[in-house]
Design an enzyme around this catalytic site. Sequence first.
Site, PDB file in Angstrom:
ATOM      1  N   CYS A  69      38.932  57.775  13.587  1.00  0.00           N
ATOM      2  CA  CYS A  69      38.710  59.224  13.685  1.00  0.00           C
ATOM      3  C   CYS A  69      37.245  59.532  13.955  1.00  0.00           C
ATOM      4  O   CYS A  69      36.357  58.778  13.566  1.00  0.00           O
ATOM      5  CB  CYS A  69      39.106  59.892  12.394  1.00  0.00           C
ATOM      6  N   ARG A 108      36.057  55.588  20.457  1.00  0.00           N
ATOM      7  CA  ARG A 108      36.441  55.038  19.152  1.00  0.00           C
ATOM      8  C   ARG A 108      37.948  54.856  19.030  1.00  0.00           C
ATOM      9  O   ARG A 108      38.415  54.160  18.128  1.00  0.00           O
ATOM     10  CB  ARG A 108      35.954  55.972  18.046  1.00  0.00           C
ATOM     11  N   HIS A 167      51.379  20.717  16.999  1.00  0.00           N
ATOM     12  CA  HIS A 167      51.942  20.954  15.661  1.00  0.00           C
ATOM     13  C   HIS A 167      52.838  22.190  15.639  1.00  0.00           C
ATOM     14  O   HIS A 167      53.087  22.748  14.577  1.00  0.00           O
ATOM     15  CB  HIS A 167      50.809  21.067  14.643  1.00  0.00           C
ATOM     16  N   TRP A 199      42.861  59.458  14.516  1.00  0.00           N
ATOM     17  CA  TRP A 199      43.602  58.205  14.713  1.00  0.00           C
ATOM     18  C   TRP A 199      44.581  58.157  13.550  1.00  0.00           C
ATOM     19  O   TRP A 199      44.189  57.986  12.389  1.00  0.00           O
ATOM     20  CB  TRP A 199      42.638  57.028  14.681  1.00  0.00           C
ATOM     21  N   LYS A 202      40.522  38.845  23.467  1.00  0.00           N
ATOM     22  CA  LYS A 202      40.104  39.778  24.525  1.00  0.00           C
ATOM     23  C   LYS A 202      41.272  40.087  25.447  1.00  0.00           C
ATOM     24  O   LYS A 202      41.529  41.237  25.782  1.00  0.00           O
ATOM     25  CB  LYS A 202      38.955  39.131  25.315  1.00  0.00           C
ATOM     26  N   LYS A 254      37.626  51.571  17.911  1.00  0.00           N
ATOM     27  CA  LYS A 254      36.387  50.798  18.036  1.00  0.00           C
ATOM     28  C   LYS A 254      35.879  50.326  16.683  1.00  0.00           C
ATOM     29  O   LYS A 254      35.383  49.216  16.550  1.00  0.00           O
ATOM     30  CB  LYS A 254      35.326  51.647  18.750  1.00  0.00           C
ATOM     31  N   ASN A 278      37.376  62.122   7.878  1.00  0.00           N
ATOM     32  CA  ASN A 278      37.613  60.699   8.185  1.00  0.00           C
ATOM     33  C   ASN A 278      37.783  59.974   6.859  1.00  0.00           C
ATOM     34  O   ASN A 278      37.110  60.314   5.878  1.00  0.00           O
ATOM     35  CB  ASN A 278      36.423  60.072   8.905  1.00  0.00           C
ATOM     36  N   GLY A 279      38.619  58.952   6.834  1.00  0.00           N
ATOM     37  CA  GLY A 279      38.820  58.191   5.602  1.00  0.00           C
ATOM     38  C   GLY A 279      40.210  58.411   5.051  1.00  0.00           C
ATOM     39  O   GLY A 279      41.083  58.961   5.731  1.00  0.00           O
ATOM     40  N   GLU A 292      38.514  33.846  20.797  1.00  0.00           N
ATOM     41  CA  GLU A 292      37.943  35.079  21.336  1.00  0.00           C
ATOM     42  C   GLU A 292      38.533  35.404  22.714  1.00  0.00           C
ATOM     43  O   GLU A 292      38.821  36.563  23.020  1.00  0.00           O
ATOM     44  CB  GLU A 292      36.406  34.938  21.400  1.00  0.00           C
ATOM     45  N   GLU A 299      44.068  42.291  23.728  1.00  0.00           N
ATOM     46  CA  GLU A 299      43.772  43.684  23.388  1.00  0.00           C
ATOM     47  C   GLU A 299      43.653  44.589  24.610  1.00  0.00           C
ATOM     48  O   GLU A 299      43.996  45.763  24.526  1.00  0.00           O
ATOM     49  CB  GLU A 299      42.582  43.820  22.436  1.00  0.00           C
TER      50      GLU A 299
HETATM   51  O1  M6R Z   1      32.332  46.556  14.269  1.00  0.00           O
HETATM   52  P1  M6R Z   1      32.819  45.199  13.874  1.00  0.00           P
HETATM   53  O2  M6R Z   1      32.140  44.108  14.587  1.00  0.00           O
HETATM   54  O3  M6R Z   1      32.816  44.989  12.389  1.00  0.00           O
HETATM   55  O4  M6R Z   1      34.350  45.176  14.325  1.00  0.00           O
HETATM   56  C1  M6R Z   1      35.179  44.105  14.006  1.00  0.00           C
HETATM   57  C2  M6R Z   1      36.445  44.140  14.821  1.00  0.00           C
HETATM   58  O5  M6R Z   1      37.170  45.299  14.554  1.00  0.00           O
HETATM   59  C3  M6R Z   1      36.162  44.061  16.326  1.00  0.00           C
HETATM   60  O6  M6R Z   1      35.407  42.940  16.654  1.00  0.00           O
HETATM   61  C4  M6R Z   1      37.490  44.023  17.110  1.00  0.00           C
HETATM   62  O7  M6R Z   1      38.151  42.827  16.873  1.00  0.00           O
HETATM   63  C5  M6R Z   1      37.228  44.236  18.608  1.00  0.00           C
HETATM   64  N1  M6R Z   1      38.177  45.182  19.132  1.00  0.00           N
HETATM   65  C6  M6R Z   1      37.380  43.001  19.415  1.00  0.00           C
HETATM   66  O8  M6R Z   1      37.151  43.219  20.762  1.00  0.00           O
END
Ligand code: M6R
Length: 611
Positions: A2, A27, A507, A77, A488, A606, A103-104, A484, A491
Site C-alpha cells: 500500500c 510498489r 534427488h 494492496w 527473476k 515492491k 498501511n499495515g 535468483e 516473477e
Molecule cells: O526490500 P527487500 O530487499 O527487503 O525485499 C526483499 C524481497 O521482497 C525482494 O527481494 C523480492 O524478492 C523481489 N521482488 C525480487 O525481485
Amino acid sequence: MCGIVGYIGDKEAGQVLINGLRRLEYRGYDSAGVSLTNGDELCVVKRPGKVAALSQAVQEEPGSLRQHRVGVAHTRWATHGPPTQVNAHPHLDRSGRIAMVHNGIIENYRDIRAHLEQKGHAFDSETDSEVLAHLIGDYYQGNLLEAVCAALQKVEGTFGIAVICQDEPDQVIAARRGSPIVIGVGKNECVVASDAAAVVAVTQQVIYLDDNDVAIVTPGAVDIRDLNNVPVNREISELEWSDTSAELGGFEHFMLKEIHEQPDSIRNAIRGRMDFDNGTAVLSGLGTTPREISEVQRAIIVGCGTSMNAGMVGEYAFENFADMPTEVEQAAEFRYRNPIIKASDFVLAISQSGETADTLAAVREAIQKGAWVSGICNVVGSTIARETGRGIYLHAGPEISVASTKAFTCQVAVLLMIALKFGRCGRLSCTKGREIAKAIESLPMLVEQVLERNDIIAKEAEKWVETDHAFFIGRGYQFPVALEGALKLKEISYIHAEGYHAAELKHGPIALLESGIPVVALVNEAPGKEKTIGNAHECAARGARIVGLITEGDTETAALMDSVIEIPKCPDYVAPVPMAVALQLLSYHVARLRGCAIDQPRNLAKSVTVE
Ligand code: M6R
C-alpha cells in the site's frame, strides 16, 4: 504494498496527490482513492484498478474539488477483503467528517469492531482500516490530534496513517508504528508519504517518523509528538534522489533501465570503499575496529527473496575470504524459531527497501539477543538502516521495478567488500586481498560486457515464449545465482521456474523433466564445473534443452550445450554479478515477448511490509 500520500499547502491538493500516487505505483497495488476537504465539505473518490482510473474519476468531479488545498490518498494492496471500491482507502469515520488512509495491519480489529458495533457503528467494508477510522471518530471531541492518539493507544499491529478532518482543514495528522512515514517539508507546503518517491517532486527536505510518533502537519511546518502528546525532536534530512531518478529516461521499462544502470550503481557502491594498497575495504559504516572484527565468531545473514539470494553469495565469500562460519537464513524463519544468538555473532540484515517486515523483525530479535547487528540497505533513512544504526548503504539509486536487479548486484559487491575486510582482519594475505580488491573493482566493466550481449540474449529469449517450466542449476558461488535466475523469471514472466544446486536434481526434480524444457546450466571456470556439465547432460538425456552460461571463449563447453550465453572471464567469486545480469536480461526479454506487465507483476509488491 500500500502507498500513502497526504498534502497540505498552496497547490491543488488533488493534483499533487494523484502525482504522488503515480510515483508509488511501482510498489504494487490493486485499488486507489483520494479524499479532500476545504472545511465546507469532505469528498472521497475511490476506484478499483489503476491510478489512471482514479485520476479520470477526480477529473469528472465538480470543479470545486480542484480548489481544495488539503487531502490524503492511497494505493491499496488487498489484505482484508478483495480489491473493491468499497474496500479501497480512504475510509471515513461514522460522521463522514474524518478520512483516513492506512498501511499495515490492525491485529485486534475484530475486537474493536465488535466493541464499536455495540455502540451503533455500522461498517461498509471488510477492512481492518475502516475500523481504525471509526475508532478515531469515536474519540473525536473537536481535537483530531487527541482523537488519533487515543485511538492508536488502543490498537495492536502496525500502522502508517494520514488523517484529515473537515472541521480542522488546516492540518494533516500522520503517525507510524512499523509502517514507514516520511514527511517532505517545502515552502508553504508539506507532503506526507509512505515512500520518499512520492515526496521528491515537491521537496528534498524530509523528516522520517519513528515508531509511535504522531505528526501535526501544516503548510511548511511539522510538529511531532509521542502518543501521549509529548513533543519529540526529529531531524530534517536531505533526500539523495532527484526528481528525475524515478523516471524512465527513454527505456521501455524501469527494469530494463535498472539493468543498464548497473555499471554505474556498482561503481557508486564501491566508490571510496577500496584500499588497494592494503588489499582491503574501507567500510566506516560498519562502525567497528579490526580488533572487534577479529572477535566475531560467526556471521548470520538474514533477508528475503533476492536479498537472501545475495546473502548466500556473501556466505561463500565470508567463508572463503575470512574463514568465518556463516549461516544465511530466511528472515521470517529466523524471527520465529528463537535462534541461538551470542554477543560474538555478527548479524547482517540485507534489504533493498529497508522496510521488509520479516527482515526488520529479525533485526529486532538479533538486537534484543545482544548480537552486533548491521544492515545493507539501499533506501537511505529506511527503518532497517535506522534501527541497525550501522551498516552500508548501496547508493544504487531508486529501484522502481518490482523485480530487483541493481540492488542484487550492489548487494553482492558490498558483501564481497565486507568479506574482504573481515578476511584482512584475519588470515587473508595482503597479496590475496589486493587480488580480490582488483576483481571487485572490475565488476562494472564485467557488467558492461554482458550488457553488450543484449541482442544475443534477446534472441535466446525468442525460444522461451511458449515455455511453461524452466530449471536453473549451479554450484558454489553460482548456486544462489541459479535461485535468483529462477526467481527473476517466475516473477516477471509467470513461467514456472526453479533453481537448484546442480547435484540436487537427481534427488527428485529430474522427474519433472520433459522434452524441450530449458535447463540453464551455470558453468563458468570454477571448482565443480565438470560435475555441473555432467548434471546438464543428465538433463539433456531426458529431453531437456540445455542453455549454458559459460565463460567467453570456452568452445569446448559451448559444443556440449544446445545454446550458450557467454560471460566474461573472471574469478568465480565475482562471476555471480555478470551471471545474474545475463539472467536478468533473459527474464526481461522473455517477459516482454510474452506481453507481461514487467515493472508491476501480478500479485507482487515492491516492499513487503506485512508478514
Ligand atoms: O526490500 P527487500 O530487499 O527487503 O525485499 C526483499 C524481497 O521482497 C525482494 O527481494 C523480492 O524478492 C523481489 N521482488 C525480487 O525481485
